[in-house]
Design a protein around this motif. Structure first.
Motif, PDB file in Angstrom:
ATOM      1  N   GLN A 258       6.908   5.052   4.627  1.00  0.00           N
ATOM      2  CA  GLN A 258       6.931   3.974   5.626  1.00  0.00           C
ATOM      3  C   GLN A 258       7.790   2.807   5.140  1.00  0.00           C
ATOM      4  O   GLN A 258       8.563   2.236   5.906  1.00  0.00           O
ATOM      5  N   GLN A 259       7.642   2.468   3.859  1.00  0.00           N
ATOM      6  CA  GLN A 259       8.414   1.343   3.320  1.00  0.00           C
ATOM      7  C   GLN A 259       9.912   1.628   3.404  1.00  0.00           C
ATOM      8  O   GLN A 259      10.704   0.750   3.764  1.00  0.00           O
ATOM      9  N   HIS A 261      11.503   3.624   5.548  1.00  0.00           N
ATOM     10  CA  HIS A 261      11.950   3.580   6.946  1.00  0.00           C
ATOM     11  C   HIS A 261      11.950   2.143   7.482  1.00  0.00           C
ATOM     12  O   HIS A 261      12.879   1.711   8.166  1.00  0.00           O
ATOM     13  N   TYR A 262      10.909   1.422   7.159  1.00  0.00           N
ATOM     14  CA  TYR A 262      10.778   0.023   7.567  1.00  0.00           C
ATOM     15  C   TYR A 262      11.971  -0.790   7.054  1.00  0.00           C
ATOM     16  O   TYR A 262      12.568  -1.591   7.778  1.00  0.00           O
ATOM     17  N   THR A 263      12.323  -0.569   5.791  1.00  0.00           N
ATOM     18  CA  THR A 263      13.373  -1.370   5.164  1.00  0.00           C
ATOM     19  C   THR A 263      14.731  -1.110   5.822  1.00  0.00           C
ATOM     20  O   THR A 263      15.494  -2.058   6.065  1.00  0.00           O
ATOM     21  N   ARG A 266      14.614  -2.892   9.192  1.00  0.00           N
ATOM     22  CA  ARG A 266      14.613  -4.338   9.036  1.00  0.00           C
ATOM     23  C   ARG A 266      15.995  -4.858   8.636  1.00  0.00           C
ATOM     24  O   ARG A 266      16.476  -5.863   9.157  1.00  0.00           O
ATOM     25  N   TYR A 288       3.552  -1.381   5.821  1.00  0.00           N
ATOM     26  CA  TYR A 288       4.783  -0.916   6.483  1.00  0.00           C
ATOM     27  C   TYR A 288       4.523   0.068   7.617  1.00  0.00           C
ATOM     28  O   TYR A 288       5.351   0.917   7.915  1.00  0.00           O
ATOM     29  N   LEU A 291       7.049  -2.462  12.129  1.00  0.00           N
ATOM     30  CA  LEU A 291       7.965  -3.581  11.922  1.00  0.00           C
ATOM     31  C   LEU A 291       7.764  -4.522  13.107  1.00  0.00           C
ATOM     32  O   LEU A 291       7.899  -4.101  14.262  1.00  0.00           O
ATOM     33  N   SER A 370       6.476  -4.874  18.409  1.00  0.00           N
ATOM     34  CA  SER A 370       6.110  -4.136  17.186  1.00  0.00           C
ATOM     35  C   SER A 370       6.639  -2.722  17.300  1.00  0.00           C
ATOM     36  O   SER A 370       6.422  -2.055  18.314  1.00  0.00           O
ATOM     37  N   ILE A 373       6.268   2.723  12.706  1.00  0.00           N
ATOM     38  CA  ILE A 373       7.093   3.433  11.724  1.00  0.00           C
ATOM     39  C   ILE A 373       6.544   4.845  11.575  1.00  0.00           C
ATOM     40  O   ILE A 373       5.379   5.030  11.232  1.00  0.00           O
TER      41      ILE A 373
END
Ligand code: PLP
Length: 397
Positions: A258-259, A261-263, A266, A288, A291, A370, A373
C-alpha cells in the motif's frame, strides 16, 4: 485496504485445519481440537504485533467497539464523544449500551478536532471515541491530554488504520482500548471479525467475559462456569479466526505494498496546483489504505469526483454525500428511528441533530476525495492511474 484481494493458500490451510478436526467454536472441546486454537492464536499474534498485553477477538468491529465501551463500564445515559466523519458502527455501538453519541467536528486530519472535543465535554461525558479514518490518525497527544485532564476514557477505532503508527506506537495501542475490524473490505480480513487490544487487565477480563454471555472462563467445564455480570454473545467462530491467523502474518507485507502504491500516486498528484493533502499529525505513520486530498472548493471536489468516475478511475470516494460515513445522511439517527422504542436516556439526551452546526467538518469533508489503494495493482497500473488522475483533476480546476 482490502486483504480479500490476497486470499490464498495460507488462508485455505488455516481453514482446512478447522474443517479437519470439526471444532468450529473457540472455547472448550480441548481434547477433540488437536491443538488448534484459532481465535487464541490470532489474539496472541495481534497482541505481539500491536505491542499490548492483551487482545480479544470478537465477531465484528462493531462488536469490538461495543464490548470495549461495555468493558470500561460505559452504560445508559453516559455520553461518548465521536466524530461526524466515521462509519455508522461508531454510534451504533454507543446506542447499543443505552449511551449517548455526541457528534463533534473533524479538522484537516479528517479525525476528531481536539478543541471541538473539549467544547463538547459535560458532566455526563465518559469517553472519547477517536476514529482513525481512511488510514490516518488524529492528534492523539492533544486528545490524550484532554482525556487525562478530564478523566475520560480514550477509545481508538483503528478499524481503517490497522498497521499505522503514532510516535512509534501501533495505532490502537495508544488509548485505553483500541478496536479493529476484520470485515471483508478491511486491510486484513476474517470474512467477518474484529478485535480489541488493551494494556488494562480489568478491561480485558471484562471483555472476554462480556462477549461470551458473562462466562468467567475459569476451569474446564463451560456449563459449570460462573457469570459475574450480564453479558452477550459477540464470539467469533474458529472458521473466521482461522482466516485471520493467516492474514495477520501478512499485515506488514500488505502495508508495504500500500505504501508503495500510495507514494507513486501522491508524487504524481503533487503536480496538481490548488490541491492539498490531508494533514497527518507530527509523528504519524499512515497505513496507506487511502490517499486523501482536498480540492479548493466543495463544487470543485464534486466535479473532480464525477470526472474521475466518468473516466473509469474506480475506488475514489466523495464522503460528503455518502450514506454510511458522514452525518449529513444519517436521518435515521437524526429522527431517532429504531424498530422499537429507544432507551429513555437516549430519547431524552440525544442532541437534536436537525439543528447542530458542523460547518467546520463540512468545510473539510466537503472538499475531500479519498482514493482506495489496492494491493493487486501492478506498478505500471499505478503510474497510469496517477497520470490519468492528474489530467482529470487539472481539467476540473
Ligand atoms: C468497518 C468499520 C467498523 C465496523 O466494523 P465491522 O467489522 O464491519 O462491524 C467500525 N468503524 C470503522 C471506522 C470501520 O471502518
Amino acid at each position: 485496504m482490502p486483504g480479500f484481494e490476497f486470499f490464498g493458500e495460507a488462508e485455505k490451510q488455516q481453514v482446512q485445519d478447522v474443517l479437519d478436526n470439526g471444532i468450529l467454536m473457540r472455547y472448550g472441546f480441548d481434547g477433540m481440537r488437536q491443538g488448534h486454537w484459532k481465535a487464541k492464536t490470532l489474539e496472541q499474534a495481534l497482541a505481539r504485533r500491536m505491542q499490548t498485553q492483551h487482545a480479544h477477538v470478537v465477531s465484528s468491529g462493531t462488536a469490538a467497539l461495543t464490548v470495549a465501551l461495555a468493558s470500561a463500564g460505559v452504560g445508559a445515559g453516559d455520553e461518548v464523544i465521536l466524530p461526524t466523519f466515521t462509519f455508522v458502527a461508531s454510534f451504533e455501538s454507543v446506542l447499543a449500551l443505552g449511551a449517548i453519541p455526541i457528534l463533534v467536528d473533524v479538522d484537516d486530519t479528517l479525525t476528531l478536532h481536539p478543541s471541538a472535543v473539549e467544547a463538547a465535554i459535560t458532566e455526563r461525558t465518559r469517553a472519547v471515541m477517536v476514529v482513525h479514518m481512511c488510514g490516518s490518525m488524529a492528534n492523539l497527544e492533544a486528545l490524550q491530554a484532554i482525556c487525562s485532564k478530564k478523566d475520560l476514557l480514550l477509545i481508538e477505532d483503528a478499524c481503517q488504520a490497522i498497521g499505522g503508527a503514532y510516535k512509534g506506537k501501533p495505532l490502537g495501542s495508544i488509548g485505553d482500548i483500541g478496536c479493529f475490524s476484520f470485515d471483508f473490505v478491511k486491510t486484513i480480513t476474517c470474512g467477518e471479525g474484529g478485535a480489541l487490544i488493551t494494556n488494562n487487565t480489568t478491561f480485558y477480563e471484562n471483555a472476554h467475559k462480556y462477549s461470551d454471555h458473562g462466562h468467567d472462563h475459569m476451569g474446564n467445564d463451560r456449563g459449570a462456569e460462573a457469570h459475574p455480570f450480564l453479558g452477550y454473545n459477540f464470539r467469533i467462530s474458529e472458521l473466521n479466526a482461522a482466516v485471520g491467523c493467516a492474514q495477520i502474518q501478512r499485515l506488514d507485507e500488505f502495508i508495504a505494498i500500500q505504501q508503495k502504491h500510495y507514494t507513486i500516486l501522491r508524487e504524481g498528484l503533487a503536480a496538481v496546483e490548488g490541491m492539498t493533502f490531508r494533514t497527518v499529525p507530527e509523528g504519524g505513520e499512515e497505513n496507506y489504505s487511502f490517499l486523501n486530498f482536498f480540492l479548493p472548493t466543495e463544487t470543485l471536489a464534486k466535479k473532480a469526483h464525477q470526472a474521475l468516475g466518468a473516466e473509469g478511475i474506480d475506488g475514489c470516494f466523495y464522503w460528503y454525500d455518502n450514506n454510511w460515513h458522514y452525518y449529513r445522511e444519517w436521518e435515521h439517527l437524526r429522527n431517532k428511528k429504531s424498530l422499537g422504542d429507544l432507551p429513555q436516556e437516549v430519547v431524552e439526551q440525544l442532541p437534536d441533530y436537525h439543528t447542530t452546526d458542523f460547518a467546520i467538518s463540512d468545510n473539510w469533508v466537503g472538499r475531500t476525495i479519498s482514493c482506495l489503494i489496492k494491493l493487486g495493482w501492478t506498478e505500471e497500473d499505478v503510474h497510469q492511474r496517477a497520470t490519468k488522475m492528474v489530467a482529470v483533476i487539472k481539467g476540473c480546476i
